[in-house]
Structures are given as C-alpha cells and as structure tokens.
Design a protein around this motif. Sequence first.
Motif, PDB file in Angstrom:
ATOM      1  N   LEU A  55       0.696  -1.060   0.005  1.00 23.27           N
ATOM      2  CA  LEU A  55      -0.002  -0.113  -0.056  1.00 23.27           C
ATOM      3  C   LEU A  55       0.713   1.235  -0.117  1.00 23.27           C
ATOM      4  O   LEU A  55       1.781   1.556   0.887  1.00 23.27           O
ATOM      5  N   ASP A  56       0.546   2.048  -1.019  1.00 22.58           N
ATOM      6  CA  ASP A  56       1.297   3.399  -1.011  1.00 22.58           C
ATOM      7  C   ASP A  56       0.376   4.364  -0.195  1.00 22.58           C
ATOM      8  O   ASP A  56      -0.833   3.972   0.262  1.00 22.58           O
ATOM      9  N   ILE A  57       1.384   5.364   0.421  1.00 24.04           N
ATOM     10  CA  ILE A  57       0.705   6.338   1.228  1.00 24.04           C
ATOM     11  C   ILE A  57      -0.088   7.720   0.459  1.00 24.04           C
ATOM     12  O   ILE A  57      -1.249   7.920   0.763  1.00 24.04           O
ATOM     13  N   ASN A  58       0.913   8.297  -0.193  1.00 28.28           N
ATOM     14  CA  ASN A  58       0.354   9.525  -0.743  1.00 28.28           C
ATOM     15  C   ASN A  58      -0.173   8.998  -2.231  1.00 28.28           C
ATOM     16  O   ASN A  58       0.229   8.769  -3.232  1.00 28.28           O
ATOM     17  N   MET A  59      -1.772   9.160  -1.961  1.00 33.73           N
ATOM     18  CA  MET A  59      -2.478   9.040  -3.349  1.00 33.73           C
ATOM     19  C   MET A  59      -3.382  10.225  -3.519  1.00 33.73           C
ATOM     20  O   MET A  59      -3.921  10.543  -2.322  1.00 33.73           O
ATOM     21  N   PRO A  60      -3.880  10.390  -4.760  1.00 33.21           N
ATOM     22  CA  PRO A  60      -4.854  11.282  -4.929  1.00 33.21           C
ATOM     23  C   PRO A  60      -6.380  10.931  -4.297  1.00 33.21           C
ATOM     24  O   PRO A  60      -6.515   9.662  -4.423  1.00 33.21           O
ATOM     25  N   GLY A  61      -7.108  11.713  -3.631  1.00 31.90           N
ATOM     26  CA  GLY A  61      -8.373  11.431  -3.063  1.00 31.90           C
ATOM     27  C   GLY A  61      -8.221  10.544  -1.698  1.00 31.90           C
ATOM     28  O   GLY A  61      -7.632  11.375  -0.806  1.00 31.90           O
ATOM     29  N   LEU A  62      -8.435   9.361  -1.520  1.00 27.61           N
ATOM     30  CA  LEU A  62      -8.173   8.696  -0.235  1.00 27.61           C
ATOM     31  C   LEU A  62      -6.774   8.196  -0.016  1.00 27.61           C
ATOM     32  O   LEU A  62      -6.179   7.380  -0.988  1.00 27.61           O
ATOM     33  N   SER A  63      -5.962   8.827   0.863  1.00 29.76           N
ATOM     34  CA  SER A  63      -4.823   8.301   1.107  1.00 29.76           C
ATOM     35  C   SER A  63      -4.514   6.759   1.774  1.00 29.76           C
ATOM     36  O   SER A  63      -5.568   6.358   2.019  1.00 29.76           O
ATOM     37  N   GLY A  64      -3.351   6.280   1.589  1.00 31.47           N
ATOM     38  CA  GLY A  64      -3.188   4.954   2.206  1.00 31.47           C
ATOM     39  C   GLY A  64      -3.517   4.809   3.649  1.00 31.47           C
ATOM     40  O   GLY A  64      -4.071   3.894   4.042  1.00 31.47           O
ATOM     41  N   LEU A  65      -3.257   5.804   4.568  1.00 35.60           N
ATOM     42  CA  LEU A  65      -3.511   5.763   5.825  1.00 35.60           C
ATOM     43  C   LEU A  65      -5.018   5.994   6.075  1.00 35.60           C
ATOM     44  O   LEU A  65      -5.492   5.337   6.933  1.00 35.60           O
ATOM     45  N   GLU A  66      -5.494   6.507   5.389  1.00 36.10           N
ATOM     46  CA  GLU A  66      -7.099   6.889   5.347  1.00 36.10           C
ATOM     47  C   GLU A  66      -7.741   5.732   5.025  1.00 36.10           C
ATOM     48  O   GLU A  66      -8.657   5.342   5.539  1.00 36.10           O
ATOM     49  N   MET A  67      -7.040   4.979   4.010  1.00 35.40           N
ATOM     50  CA  MET A  67      -8.022   3.586   3.549  1.00 35.40           C
ATOM     51  C   MET A  67      -7.733   2.626   4.838  1.00 35.40           C
ATOM     52  O   MET A  67      -8.687   1.758   5.041  1.00 35.40           O
ATOM     53  N   LEU A  68      -6.620   2.762   5.433  1.00 32.20           N
ATOM     54  CA  LEU A  68      -6.538   1.674   6.750  1.00 32.20           C
ATOM     55  C   LEU A  68      -7.416   2.006   7.669  1.00 32.20           C
ATOM     56  O   LEU A  68      -7.944   1.199   8.364  1.00 32.20           O
ATOM     57  N   GLU A  69      -7.696   3.305   7.940  1.00 27.60           N
ATOM     58  CA  GLU A  69      -8.732   3.709   9.003  1.00 27.60           C
ATOM     59  C   GLU A  69     -10.089   3.016   8.928  1.00 27.60           C
ATOM     60  O   GLU A  69     -10.855   3.037   9.537  1.00 27.60           O
ATOM     61  N   THR A  70     -10.526   2.707   7.245  1.00 24.96           N
ATOM     62  CA  THR A  70     -11.849   2.389   7.069  1.00 24.96           C
ATOM     63  C   THR A  70     -11.809   0.839   7.456  1.00 24.96           C
ATOM     64  O   THR A  70     -13.061   0.384   7.235  1.00 24.96           O
ATOM     65  N   LEU A  71     -10.698   0.255   7.307  1.00 26.72           N
ATOM     66  CA  LEU A  71     -10.758  -1.249   7.560  1.00 26.72           C
ATOM     67  C   LEU A  71     -10.668  -1.720   9.018  1.00 26.72           C
ATOM     68  O   LEU A  71      -9.845  -1.382   9.686  1.00 26.72           O
ATOM     69  N   THR A  72     -11.559  -2.434   9.244  1.00 29.07           N
ATOM     70  CA  THR A  72     -11.670  -3.209  10.632  1.00 29.07           C
ATOM     71  C   THR A  72     -11.042  -4.262  10.717  1.00 29.07           C
ATOM     72  O   THR A  72     -10.557  -4.549  11.684  1.00 29.07           O
ATOM     73  N   ASN A  73     -11.284  -5.186   9.623  1.00 29.22           N
ATOM     74  CA  ASN A  73     -10.657  -6.592   9.605  1.00 29.22           C
ATOM     75  C   ASN A  73      -9.520  -6.273   8.320  1.00 29.22           C
ATOM     76  O   ASN A  73      -9.529  -6.654   7.498  1.00 29.22           O
ATOM     77  N   ARG A  74      -8.304  -5.966   9.026  1.00 29.69           N
ATOM     78  CA  ARG A  74      -7.281  -5.717   7.851  1.00 29.69           C
ATOM     79  C   ARG A  74      -6.468  -6.832   7.554  1.00 29.69           C
ATOM     80  O   ARG A  74      -6.026  -7.518   8.466  1.00 29.69           O
ATOM     81  N   PRO A  75      -6.014  -7.041   6.302  1.00 26.79           N
ATOM     82  CA  PRO A  75      -5.124  -7.748   5.882  1.00 26.79           C
ATOM     83  C   PRO A  75      -3.633  -7.409   6.345  1.00 26.79           C
ATOM     84  O   PRO A  75      -3.476  -6.536   7.213  1.00 26.79           O
ATOM     85  N   PHE A  76      -2.513  -8.261   6.348  1.00 31.79           N
ATOM     86  CA  PHE A  76      -1.351  -7.828   6.374  1.00 31.79           C
ATOM     87  C   PHE A  76      -0.897  -6.528   5.363  1.00 31.79           C
ATOM     88  O   PHE A  76      -1.386  -6.772   4.374  1.00 31.79           O
ATOM     89  N   ILE A  77      -0.211  -5.588   6.350  1.00 28.35           N
ATOM     90  CA  ILE A  77      -0.243  -4.435   4.988  1.00 28.35           C
ATOM     91  C   ILE A  77       1.344  -4.033   5.266  1.00 28.35           C
ATOM     92  O   ILE A  77       2.138  -4.063   6.416  1.00 28.35           O
ATOM     93  N   ILE A  78       1.883  -4.005   3.825  1.00 27.80           N
ATOM     94  CA  ILE A  78       3.311  -3.542   3.906  1.00 27.80           C
ATOM     95  C   ILE A  78       3.367  -2.200   2.980  1.00 27.80           C
ATOM     96  O   ILE A  78       2.787  -2.019   2.158  1.00 27.80           O
TER      97      ILE A  78
END
Length: 232
Positions: A55-78
């Motif tokens: 997962l990249d962090i800086n992306m247009p629209g929803l950032s990578g970190l914001e994407m992580l905040e939406t996930l309650t059951n997260r897969p492994f993240i690199i």
Amino acid sequence: MDKIKCIVVDDEEGAHLVITHFLKDIRTLSLEGSFYNAIDALDYLYKNKVDLVFLDINMPGLSGLEMLETLTNRPFIILTTAYKQYALDGYKYEVVDYLVKPFEFKKFLQAIDKVMNRKGIQAKMPAVEETDHLILKVDGTLTKIPFSKIIYIQSFGNYVKIFIEDGMLISQMTTSEIEERLSTSLFLRIHKSYIVSLKQIQKVSGTQVVLKNNTELPIGNTFKRELLAQFK
C-alpha cells in the motif's frame, strides 16, 4: 500450502512494475489485483479475501493511511512510500513493514519474510544475489544504472548527482541513502558530499583524489584513513 493472496495499491505505474517484477520470483505469493487508487482497492477488498496489501501512502483522493482507517478486519499491510516521515503513522496501524522507495529486492524479501513469520510459515525464499546495478527514479522514470558505469556521486541537497561515463543523472535521494545501495567492494565515501568508484581513482594527492578523467575531489578528514587503507 495455499498461496498468500496479495494486491498492490499505488498511483504510480513504476511501483506496480517493480513489485510485479519482484513477486514473480516468490512462489508462495499470488498477485490477485493491481489498483491505482484506494477506492477501487476497497471495493475489491469488500468482495474478496486478501492476505497482504502493498500500500502506497500518498495517493490522490483517499490516502493509504485513510484507507487503513476504514478497514476493521485488515489484511497484512506493507507500506510502500517515498516519504520516511510516515513510518510512525504506519506502525500505529500495526503494519508488517515500511519500504521506502526505491527499494531493492533484498529489502522486499525481508518484508515478505516478516509476513511469513506472522503467519507461522517457514518458507524457502529465493537467494539474494549480489546486485551489480542501481534502480533509481530519474526524471520520473525508473532507470537502471550499472555500477560499472558510475564514476562518482555528489550530494546535491535532497538529491544526488550521479556522474557516469556518458553524462550525469540526478535522483531524489540523499548521499547516505544511495551509499546503502552501493557495493562496498566497489565504492567508497571519501567526503560527506562524495562517493567514488574505487576503480576510477588514479591517485591520492594530499587532500584530494584524482580520478582517471582528471576530476579532482576533496577528501574529508573522517574518511581519509579508510581511503588510504585501500591502497596499502
């Protein structure tokens, strides 16, 4: 053993190409999808089981970190990013590893190994061969630079100038960062601002190194002893 299903989420084509290239040598992982924004990736994750996300962090629209905040059951993240300052934010989400672009195959394998350990898998990883080149972003393009062509490297603020046989390249990276990617048997730092190819040194004269093309470079006091040791 079932393969670890993974996806890549990054807005840069170059990142997709590098990760896909690395993954082809790792048989325990299966690339299930490539996404260029977080919204499309989330839509896929809601419908499909995935074990690992690059997962990249800086992306247009929803950032990578914001994407992580939406996930309650997260897969492994690199996390894969060009910015070191987000490391602490990433670990708040218990990410497996944090790769700073441009990263080499060895660093990539180490991150995969951490995933394997968390899953309790003893996987046989491909051997890492000594590399003979750099892969750096130059003018927005990933460029392969053979060690054999590099004459010397000069600090240039948050960039480095790489002097090669047929010109000069500039890449956004510090001198210390590029030093970590060079072969210690082929290159030596002689000054806080200079790294030279050992085979390009013609002579050491006082406080200067003279290269085969007659370029003269300064020697820093803290680096002089190690330099002279090369010629004993």
